[in-house]
Design an enzyme around this catalytic site. Structure first.
Site, mmCIF file in Angstrom:
data_model
loop_
_atom_site.group_PDB
_atom_site.id
_atom_site.type_symbol
_atom_site.label_atom_id
_atom_site.label_comp_id
_atom_site.label_asym_id
_atom_site.label_seq_id
_atom_site.Cartn_x
_atom_site.Cartn_y
_atom_site.Cartn_z
ATOM 1 N N SER A 1 1.651 -9.434 8.436
ATOM 2 C CA SER A 1 2.109 -8.063 8.244
ATOM 3 C C SER A 1 1.196 -7.351 7.264
ATOM 4 O O SER A 1 0.450 -7.976 6.509
ATOM 5 C CB SER A 1 3.538 -8.045 7.692
ATOM 6 O OG SER A 1 3.548 -8.373 6.309
ATOM 7 N N ASP A 2 1.248 -6.034 7.270
ATOM 8 C CA ASP A 2 0.651 -5.287 6.168
ATOM 9 C C ASP A 2 1.596 -5.417 4.969
ATOM 10 O O ASP A 2 2.695 -5.958 5.084
ATOM 11 C CB ASP A 2 0.443 -3.825 6.566
ATOM 12 C CG ASP A 2 -0.717 -3.179 5.817
ATOM 13 O OD1 ASP A 2 -1.026 -3.636 4.698
ATOM 14 O OD2 ASP A 2 -1.308 -2.224 6.341
ATOM 15 N N ALA A 3 1.172 -4.931 3.822
ATOM 16 C CA ALA A 3 1.929 -5.143 2.589
ATOM 17 C C ALA A 3 3.376 -4.669 2.740
ATOM 18 O O ALA A 3 3.635 -3.504 3.041
ATOM 19 C CB ALA A 3 1.250 -4.416 1.430
ATOM 20 N N ASN A 4 4.304 -5.603 2.537
ATOM 21 C CA ASN A 4 5.745 -5.326 2.596
ATOM 22 C C ASN A 4 6.198 -4.816 3.955
ATOM 23 O O ASN A 4 7.240 -4.163 4.068
ATOM 24 C CB ASN A 4 6.158 -4.330 1.498
ATOM 25 C CG ASN A 4 6.030 -4.919 0.117
ATOM 26 O OD1 ASN A 4 6.163 -6.125 -0.067
ATOM 27 N ND2 ASN A 4 5.756 -4.079 -0.861
ATOM 28 N N GLY A 5 5.432 -5.131 4.983
ATOM 29 C CA GLY A 5 5.769 -4.641 6.311
ATOM 30 C C GLY A 5 7.116 -5.119 6.817
ATOM 31 O O GLY A 5 7.772 -4.407 7.581
#
Length: 778
Positions: free
Chosen positions: A302-306
């Site tokens: 995921s992207d950050a905190n996705g």
């Protein structure tokens, strides 16, 4: 544990066999741990007292406790990856903790944003695309990989391969522009450069020594953001995206497909909703398309905190449900800045919301990457860090790379500047605050740079001008500021340019204009500071910041030949530059960027960069891109706005001028081919000048009719070729199923039509169609 006590420890075995053996020994919590990646933002691995943390504001306490939480998880063998650590000593200590804490000695995978260099900073990715030289881009990322691997970083969240057709979007600077053909070539080149040619998803029997599938100085490449992130509404970062299947398959997926074909071992999922479903939990996107249609076999992060964001996006009721849906959708690893949603997976397994087979598949993909990187055999960086990071050859490569990216947009003959003869220049004025900014030359999204060794544009000009040439500088402008503060400026503490306290804006502007009037040539550097583009740096206008338009107009009005250097990662409104003698797009050219700019100004090289996007006149025209449909009323296509004289762009896609002159011969192509056959299109390109130079030869087609309508013009091939003065180069392009098939909304599948193709070969997308190929049934 003795060497090779278990099969997974034997590097001679196939990766798949090693993975299965190790999975069979791991507990559920250990498997889940491999799916968790945390930001490690502490400068050390030392403990901080709870008393000190309790004294902080409440909103800071969670992040202050995070390093201790991570270290505790390392001691339980329940962390798969860390990111944002660049100190080699700290990386080693954290790796030692991880291996000691794991019953099976599983190493960490350290990731970092190595976007356009680590210590040696290369031109930003949009500039690299302007080189139209995939081999050069591959070489640059090979150096970036060596520097990253030397400190212990073995994974980069790059390249960004999002197609961007709205220049208001800040992250246009990280990609290759508007075109899927150029974007695909740049995506593949970067993957090969980062991974050293290694196939990130291969499953071969590995040698008994050295890394499994990757060289020791290679890193895992993670193309992003899958998919459609660059089409955010209004060019506003993080907004929703609605894209047709036609656009996804024909425009936005191809660069990812090329990256996967090049061997990319990782893919990053996008943040945003795509057609109503957030990408991080979009099973159709991550499983049906990415793995089914595109054939990806690596792991997805995921992207950050996705995953945590799925609650904010109103897809799920709580974080636990988000974790279950993301994993089930095909998201293997979660990147988290704080507590991870995947920490809820044990409960999801017990409740039956996720099954053990899905967990095993995800954990196995992550472990396979670590085996292929050779981390089980060589968990610690073994290179001489100082020797690698300070290699002079890397800096020279950065200079050459920057030289290839510079785009000469306009020139009345003032450039190149001469030292002798009737046009000799003895007094040069360099104007604008950006001219003397080392930090801005480097561009955004660089975190381990050395600003002290960076060459600014002013420094580059002064070094190159030589004796007998006076180079006078006037700042002329205050440092432009954002209305909304940059979220990333804290990473540049002490490095950002600023306006002196006693700065008299009117007086300084007057001084700059007077200096221009007293000089033989004025070089005005305008554009955007590096913190005005990138993530969270979308813009509602393409206007030049601050009083730059006023400076340009007044300097041009002096009558002194004015050379405008544009430092940006997006097209800007250059109407204030009307009347300039020359305009050069210099981008953010990197560590040795000032030297590269000077080399073009003084004619040491002939510029051969070409635009990777369409350059509009002003923001009211966007989005504007060359590969649009004909429409039912093709006449008057450049007069769509009643209040504009023309809606044509300022510069077309592929545009760029040269100090040399090139003549194109007739385009040679067969009159007909059958569906499935490949034609060879060729042309002779002659350098009719006395200057050795590069030319970017571009092949475009237009399909007249078929199962669905096609764009008026499509790039299908290109080559950057060096043509010595007076010589001729023959350039050939294949034109077959790989170039001619497209995804049709009418049939919901890939097709190649019986049709007529118009063919153009030239120096930009404005090249006239001059050949025709009839495509018939077999």
């Amino acid at each position: 544990m003795s060497a090779n006590e278990y099969p997974y420890q034997d590097p001679a075995l196939p990766v798949s066999q090693r993975v299965q053996d190790l999975l069979g020994r791991m507990s559920t919590s250990e498997k889940i741990g491999q799916l968790q990646q945390y930001f490690y933002l502490a400068p050390t691995d030392e403990e901080v007292s709870e008393e000190l943390i309790a004294s902080l504001p409440l909103e800071q306490q969670v992040h202050a406790r995070q390093p201790a939480r991570i270290r505790a998880a390392l001691e339980r063998g329940e962390v798969g990856s860390l990111l944002f650590v660049t100190d080699p000593a700290l990386i080693r200590r954290l790796q030692e903790r991880a291996i000691a804490g794991s019953r099976w000695g599983i190493p960490l995978l350290f990731g970092f944003d190595v976007i356009h260099g680590l210590r040696t900073i290369f031109p930003v990715p949009i500039a690299a695309a302007a080189s139209w030289n995939p081999a050069g881009v591959e070489a640059a990322q090979r150096i970036a990989a060596r520097e990253a691997a030397a400190v212990g970083i073995r994974w980069t969240f790059a390249p960004m391969v999002d197609i961007a057709r709205d220049p208001r979007w800040g992250r246009i600077v990280e990609g290759a522009g508007e075109d899927p053909c150029l974007g695909a070539a740049m995506a593949a080149a970067q993957v090969r450069g980062f991974q050293g040619g290694a196939e990130g998803t291969a499953d071969a029997v590995q040698p008994t020594s050295g890394p499994a599938a990757f060289p020791a100085d290679a890193i895992l490449s993670g193309p992003k953001h899958f998919a459609g992130y660059g089409a955010a509404d209004g060019g506003r970062d993080y907004e929703d995206v609605d894209l047709s299947d036609d656009a996804l398959h024909n425009v936005y997926y191809p660069p990812f497909h090329a990256a996967i074909e090049a061997g990319a071992g990782n893919i990053m999922a996008a943040y945003m909703d795509l057609n109503g479903v957030p990408a991080a939990a979009n099973r159709h996107l991550l499983t049906d398309v990415l793995r089914g249609e595109l054939g990806f076999k690596g792991f997805v992060v995921s992207d950050a905190n996705g995953v945590n964001n799925l609650t904010a996006q109103r897809l799920v009721a709580d974080t636990a449900e988000g974790a279950a849906r993301a994993l089930a959708a095909g998201l293997d690893m979660e990147m988290a800045n704080g507590p991870a949603a995947y920490e809820h997976l044990p409960a999801a397994l017990k409740a039956g919301r996720v099954d053990e087979a899905t967990l095993n598949t995800a954990a196995g993909r992550v472990l396979a990457a670590k085996f292929r990187l050779g981390l089980f055999e060589h968990p610690y960086a073994e290179a001489d860090v100082s020797a690698v990071l300070n290699d002079p050859a890397h800096r020279e490569a950065a200079r050459r790379a920057a030289e290839e990216t510079l785009v000469l947009l306009e020139n009345d003959g003032t450039l190149p500047l001469r030292h002798d003869g009737e046009r000799a220049v003895h007094r040069i004025a360099v104007l604008g605050d950006l001219a003397d900014s080392r930090r801005d030359v480097l561009g955004p999204w660089v975190f381990d740079k050395d600003v002290e060794e960076t060459v600014s544009i002013l420094e580059g000009i002064r070094r190159r001008a030589g004796q007998g040439v006076s180079v006078d500088y006037a700042r002329g402008l205050a440092t432009a500021e954002r209305t909304q503060a940059s979220a990333f400026d804290f990473l540049d503490a002490g490095l950002l340019p600023s306006t002196p306290e006693d700065f008299d804006a009117d007086a300084e502007l007057d001084h700059a204009v007077a200096l221009a009037a007293a000089s033989e040539v004025a070089i005005v550097v305008v554009g955007q500071n590096q913190n005005m583009i990138g993530e969270k740096s979308s813009a509602s206008t393409l206007d030049l910041p601050g009083r730059q338009p006023e400076l340009l107009r007044r300097v041009i009005a002096t009558g002194t030949p004015t050379v405008v250097l544009v430092m940006s990662g997006r097209p800007l409104d250059l109407r204030p530059a009307d009347g300039a003698a020359a305009v050069v797009q210099v981008w953010y050219p990197g560590t040795r960027g000032g030297e590269a700019v000077a080399a073009v100004l003084f004619g040491d090289i002939s510029p051969a960069g070409r635009l990777p996007f369409t350059w509009p006149q002003h923001v009211g025209q966007v989005p504007q891109y060359y590969a649009h449909r004909t429409t039912f009323a093709p006449e008057g296509a450049d007069t769509r706005y009643w209040n504009d004289a023309s809606t044509a762009p300022r510069y077309v896609f592929g545009h760029g001028m040269s100090y040399a002159a090139f003549a194109y011969g007739p385009v040679r192509a067969p009159e007909r081919i059958a569906v499935g056959q490949t034609a060879v299109v060729s042309v002779d390109v002659t350098n009719t000048s006395r200057i050795d130079a590069d030319e970017v030869v571009q092949l475009y087609i237009h399909q007249r009719y078929g199962t669905a309508t096609r764009p008026v013009c499509e790039l299908k091939g290109f080559r950057r070729v060096h043509v010595p003065a007076g010589e001729t180069a023959t350039v050939k392009f294949p034109l077959g199923p790989d170039q001619l098939r497209y995804w049709s909304t009418a049939t919901r599948e890939w097709v190649q039509d019986e049709t007529i193709l118009d063919v153009a070969v030239g120096g930009s997308s404005a090249a006239p169609f001059s050949a025709r190929i009839k495509v018939t049934a077999q």
